[in-house]
Design a protein around this motif. Structure first.
Motif, PDB file in Angstrom:
ATOM      1  N   THR A 167       3.727 -59.730  11.725  1.00 61.21           N
ATOM      2  CA  THR A 167       3.732 -61.171  10.935  1.00 61.21           C
ATOM      3  C   THR A 167       4.106 -62.134  12.336  1.00 61.21           C
ATOM      4  OG1 THR A 167       5.996 -60.788  10.427  1.00 61.21           O
ATOM      5  CG2 THR A 167       4.660 -60.184   8.995  1.00 61.21           C
ATOM      6  N   ASP A 168       4.379 -61.717  13.516  1.00 61.30           N
ATOM      7  CA  ASP A 168       4.270 -62.666  14.601  1.00 61.30           C
ATOM      8  C   ASP A 168       3.033 -63.140  15.073  1.00 61.30           C
ATOM      9  OD1 ASP A 168       7.051 -62.850  14.598  1.00 61.30           O
ATOM     10  OD2 ASP A 168       7.220 -61.146  16.072  1.00 61.30           O
ATOM     11  N   VAL A 169       1.870 -62.342  14.577  1.00 63.07           N
ATOM     12  CA  VAL A 169       0.704 -62.994  15.168  1.00 63.07           C
ATOM     13  C   VAL A 169      -0.422 -62.980  14.106  1.00 63.07           C
ATOM     14  CG1 VAL A 169       0.785 -61.307  17.324  1.00 63.07           C
ATOM     15  CG2 VAL A 169      -0.283 -60.431  15.352  1.00 63.07           C
ATOM     16  N   ASP A 170       0.163 -62.725  12.858  1.00 64.27           N
ATOM     17  CA  ASP A 170      -0.648 -62.954  11.344  1.00 64.27           C
ATOM     18  C   ASP A 170       0.092 -63.360  10.458  1.00 64.27           C
ATOM     19  OD1 ASP A 170      -3.038 -62.960   9.928  1.00 64.27           O
ATOM     20  OD2 ASP A 170      -3.127 -60.456   9.841  1.00 64.27           O
ATOM     21  N   THR A 171      -0.462 -63.731   9.478  1.00 66.74           N
ATOM     22  CA  THR A 171       0.200 -64.376   8.096  1.00 66.74           C
ATOM     23  C   THR A 171      -0.162 -63.058   7.169  1.00 66.74           C
ATOM     24  OG1 THR A 171      -1.602 -65.698   7.217  1.00 66.74           O
ATOM     25  CG2 THR A 171       0.346 -66.453   8.602  1.00 66.74           C
ATOM     26  N   GLY A 172       0.761 -63.003   6.267  1.00 66.36           N
ATOM     27  CA  GLY A 172       0.623 -62.220   5.123  1.00 66.36           C
ATOM     28  C   GLY A 172       0.761 -62.842   3.766  1.00 66.36           C
ATOM     29  N   ALA A 173       0.143 -62.639   2.444  1.00 65.70           N
ATOM     30  CA  ALA A 173      -0.085 -63.057   1.400  1.00 65.70           C
ATOM     31  C   ALA A 173       0.061 -62.055   0.287  1.00 65.70           C
ATOM     32  CB  ALA A 173      -0.858 -64.089   1.120  1.00 65.70           C
ATOM     33  N   THR A 174       0.744 -62.014  -0.757  1.00 65.39           N
ATOM     34  CA  THR A 174       0.710 -61.163  -1.862  1.00 65.39           C
ATOM     35  C   THR A 174      -0.666 -61.018  -2.504  1.00 65.39           C
ATOM     36  OG1 THR A 174       2.739 -61.948  -2.380  1.00 65.39           O
ATOM     37  CG2 THR A 174       1.945 -60.558  -4.005  1.00 65.39           C
ATOM     38  N   ASN A 175      -1.082 -59.824  -2.720  1.00 67.51           N
ATOM     39  CA  ASN A 175      -2.413 -59.201  -3.496  1.00 67.51           C
ATOM     40  C   ASN A 175      -3.618 -59.800  -2.561  1.00 67.51           C
ATOM     41  OD1 ASN A 175      -1.369 -57.901  -5.895  1.00 67.51           O
ATOM     42  ND2 ASN A 175      -0.733 -59.810  -6.540  1.00 67.51           N
ATOM     43  N   ARG A 176      -3.586 -59.602  -1.075  1.00 74.68           N
ATOM     44  CA  ARG A 176      -4.503 -60.004  -0.502  1.00 74.68           C
ATOM     45  C   ARG A 176      -5.567 -58.993   0.081  1.00 74.68           C
ATOM     46  NH1 ARG A 176      -3.940 -64.617   3.720  1.00 74.68           N
ATOM     47  NH2 ARG A 176      -3.058 -63.312   5.082  1.00 74.68           N
ATOM     48  N   LYS A 177      -4.912 -57.645  -0.132  1.00 73.00           N
ATOM     49  CA  LYS A 177      -5.583 -56.509   0.306  1.00 73.00           C
ATOM     50  C   LYS A 177      -5.980 -55.687  -0.909  1.00 73.00           C
ATOM     51  CE  LYS A 177      -6.235 -56.933   4.561  1.00 73.00           C
ATOM     52  NZ  LYS A 177      -6.461 -58.526   4.449  1.00 73.00           N
ATOM     53  N   LEU A 178      -6.685 -56.354  -1.882  1.00 74.82           N
ATOM     54  CA  LEU A 178      -6.930 -55.442  -3.181  1.00 74.82           C
ATOM     55  C   LEU A 178      -8.003 -54.350  -2.862  1.00 74.82           C
ATOM     56  CD1 LEU A 178      -7.216 -58.243  -5.942  1.00 74.82           C
ATOM     57  CD2 LEU A 178      -5.316 -56.989  -5.134  1.00 74.82           C
ATOM     58  N   GLY A 179      -8.973 -54.398  -1.979  1.00 75.12           N
ATOM     59  CA  GLY A 179      -9.713 -53.296  -1.672  1.00 75.12           C
ATOM     60  C   GLY A 179      -8.999 -52.041  -1.218  1.00 75.12           C
ATOM     61  N   SER A 180      -7.888 -52.391  -0.261  1.00 73.47           N
ATOM     62  CA  SER A 180      -7.151 -51.356   0.226  1.00 73.47           C
ATOM     63  C   SER A 180      -6.546 -50.628  -0.823  1.00 73.47           C
ATOM     64  CB  SER A 180      -6.153 -52.102   1.221  1.00 73.47           C
ATOM     65  OG  SER A 180      -5.369 -51.077   1.828  1.00 73.47           O
ATOM     66  N   ASP A 181      -5.930 -51.342  -1.872  1.00 74.15           N
ATOM     67  CA  ASP A 181      -4.944 -51.032  -2.917  1.00 74.15           C
ATOM     68  C   ASP A 181      -5.778 -50.077  -3.968  1.00 74.15           C
ATOM     69  OD1 ASP A 181      -2.771 -51.860  -1.875  1.00 74.15           O
ATOM     70  OD2 ASP A 181      -2.981 -53.861  -2.864  1.00 74.15           O
ATOM     71  N   MET A 182      -7.012 -50.479  -4.240  1.00 75.99           N
ATOM     72  CA  MET A 182      -7.650 -50.159  -5.307  1.00 75.99           C
ATOM     73  C   MET A 182      -9.312 -49.586  -5.298  1.00 75.99           C
ATOM     74  SD  MET A 182      -7.067 -53.752  -7.637  1.00 75.99           S
ATOM     75  CE  MET A 182      -7.531 -53.389  -9.003  1.00 75.99           C
ATOM     76  N   ALA A 183      -9.578 -49.581  -4.024  1.00 79.19           N
ATOM     77  CA  ALA A 183     -11.001 -49.128  -3.507  1.00 79.19           C
ATOM     78  C   ALA A 183     -12.119 -49.651  -4.654  1.00 79.19           C
ATOM     79  CB  ALA A 183     -10.976 -47.603  -3.759  1.00 79.19           C
ATOM     80  N   ASP A 184     -12.775 -48.957  -5.277  1.00 80.54           N
ATOM     81  CA  ASP A 184     -14.078 -49.802  -5.909  1.00 80.54           C
ATOM     82  C   ASP A 184     -13.583 -50.189  -7.343  1.00 80.54           C
ATOM     83  OD1 ASP A 184     -15.855 -49.191  -3.779  1.00 80.54           O
ATOM     84  OD2 ASP A 184     -16.419 -47.259  -4.766  1.00 80.54           O
ATOM     85  N   SER A 185     -12.274 -50.257  -7.514  1.00 82.85           N
ATOM     86  CA  SER A 185     -11.803 -50.517  -9.029  1.00 82.85           C
ATOM     87  C   SER A 185     -11.249 -52.045  -8.751  1.00 82.85           C
ATOM     88  CB  SER A 185     -10.569 -49.742  -9.140  1.00 82.85           C
ATOM     89  OG  SER A 185     -10.948 -48.335  -9.531  1.00 82.85           O
ATOM     90  N   VAL A 186     -11.615 -52.668  -7.917  1.00 79.68           N
ATOM     91  CA  VAL A 186     -11.471 -54.020  -7.592  1.00 79.68           C
ATOM     92  C   VAL A 186     -11.806 -54.993  -8.703  1.00 79.68           C
ATOM     93  CG1 VAL A 186     -11.429 -56.159  -6.370  1.00 79.68           C
ATOM     94  CG2 VAL A 186     -10.856 -54.098  -5.195  1.00 79.68           C
ATOM     95  N   THR A 187     -10.937 -55.623  -9.217  1.00 83.42           N
ATOM     96  CA  THR A 187     -11.248 -56.780 -10.507  1.00 83.42           C
ATOM     97  C   THR A 187     -10.644 -58.056  -9.956  1.00 83.42           C
ATOM     98  OG1 THR A 187      -9.731 -55.963 -11.784  1.00 83.42           O
ATOM     99  CG2 THR A 187     -11.957 -55.147 -12.117  1.00 83.42           C
ATOM    100  N   GLY A 188     -10.304 -58.944 -10.841  1.00 81.45           N
ATOM    101  CA  GLY A 188      -9.625 -60.207 -10.568  1.00 81.45           C
ATOM    102  C   GLY A 188      -8.294 -60.321 -10.451  1.00 81.45           C
ATOM    103  N   GLY A 189      -7.640 -59.199 -11.228  1.00 79.73           N
ATOM    104  CA  GLY A 189      -6.228 -59.165 -10.911  1.00 79.73           C
ATOM    105  C   GLY A 189      -5.571 -58.348  -9.873  1.00 79.73           C
ATOM    106  N   GLY A 190      -4.463 -59.034  -9.282  1.00 78.79           N
ATOM    107  CA  GLY A 190      -3.779 -58.183  -8.199  1.00 78.79           C
ATOM    108  C   GLY A 190      -2.635 -57.478  -8.928  1.00 78.79           C
ATOM    109  N   LEU A 191      -2.097 -56.289  -8.210  1.00 79.11           N
ATOM    110  CA  LEU A 191      -1.314 -55.369  -8.525  1.00 79.11           C
ATOM    111  C   LEU A 191       0.275 -55.566  -8.496  1.00 79.11           C
ATOM    112  CD1 LEU A 191      -3.024 -52.315  -7.347  1.00 79.11           C
ATOM    113  CD2 LEU A 191      -3.043 -52.669  -9.621  1.00 79.11           C
TER     114      LEU A 191
END
Length: 260
Positions: A167-191
């Protein structure tokens, strides 16, 4: 083609903080209503919490520092909207409008998850990993590029050279890595950052698990207030999601890797 990020990626740090706060809510209420958003980076962490649960800001600050280290914490806790809370007054009902998809994991996706977990056991720092057909890309901070190249000879390792992430070189936000979390199951809602009344959590988990069990795609639509979805009482689907969350160790642990 699939991307995975590890639990020290800034977006995952934000997800983990949000999950830890949801865990706090469940310690104070059996069925809390909560939604958490986290933005973190460059020594600061901003958290907005809408909740019915009585959460101690000091406990939130402790969770932030435990996960993210010595950052300045800006915490705003407000009551959840009355209309949203009243939706659940007669029992647990669907807390969102939305469409949800579950997809069986491919062998490629399973393989990348194994690689990501394995690298993280050796280098527990910010990292991102990609498979695209026969191409494996490993971007791992605070790591020996030569050692990773020996571990995975076909891989492209740290294409720009050794680097320091977090986080010293980048920012992070909730539910921004849905593809990493859900693979091809990505839809509009975050986990992450939400209680189990929220369809974004419960129906994404349910659809994903059903897809793995049946080996077939699953698609679900719902409206806020629905008490029956996919032929099941919504409470039954909440119970399935709750059992899954418990099996991985809680909402914070769930946030580390998502669904696979």
């Amino acid at each position: 083609m699939i991307e995975k990020v590890n639990p020290s990626h800034p977006d995952k740090v934000a997800d983990r903080i949000a999950g830890a706060i949801v865990d706090l809510a469940y310690k104070t209420e059996a069925v809390p209503k909560i939604a958490v958003e986290v933005l973190i980076g460059h020594g600061k962490c901003h958290v907005i919490i809408e909740t019915t649960a009585a959460i101690n800001p000091l406990d939130v600050e402790d969770a932030i520092h435990r996960i993210a280290g010595a950052v300045w914490a800006d915490i705003d806790i407000v009551p959840q909207d009355k209309h949203l809370s009243d939706n659940q007054s007669a029992g647990i009902r669907c807390g969102d409008n939305g469409i949800f998809k579950g997809m069986p994991l491919t062998e490629e996706q399973k393989a990348l998850s194994v690689i990501a977990h394995d690298i993280y056991t050796h280098y527990p720092y910010d990292g991102k990993y990609i498979i695209e057909e026969a191409r494996l890309i490993i971007c791992q901070s605070n790591a020996s590029t030569a050692e990773l190249s020996n571990m995975y000879p076909p891989a492209e390792v740290n294409p720009l050279g050794d680097w320091t992430g977090g986080t010293d070189v980048d920012t992070g936000a909730t539910n921004r890595k849905l593809g990493s979390d859900m693979a091809d199951s990505v839809t509009g809602g975050g986990l992450h950052g939400k209680d189990l009344s929220k369809a974004d959590v419960t129906l994404n988990i349910y659809a994903f698990l059903k897809a793995q069990e049946t080996g077939k795609p699953v698609q679900i639509a719902c409206a806020i207030g629905d008490d029956t979805i996919d032929g099941h009482p919504y409470q039954e689907l909440v119970d399935i999601a709750a059992e899954y969350i418990s099996s991985v160790g809680g909402f914070e642990k769930f946030a580390e890797w998502g669904l696979f």
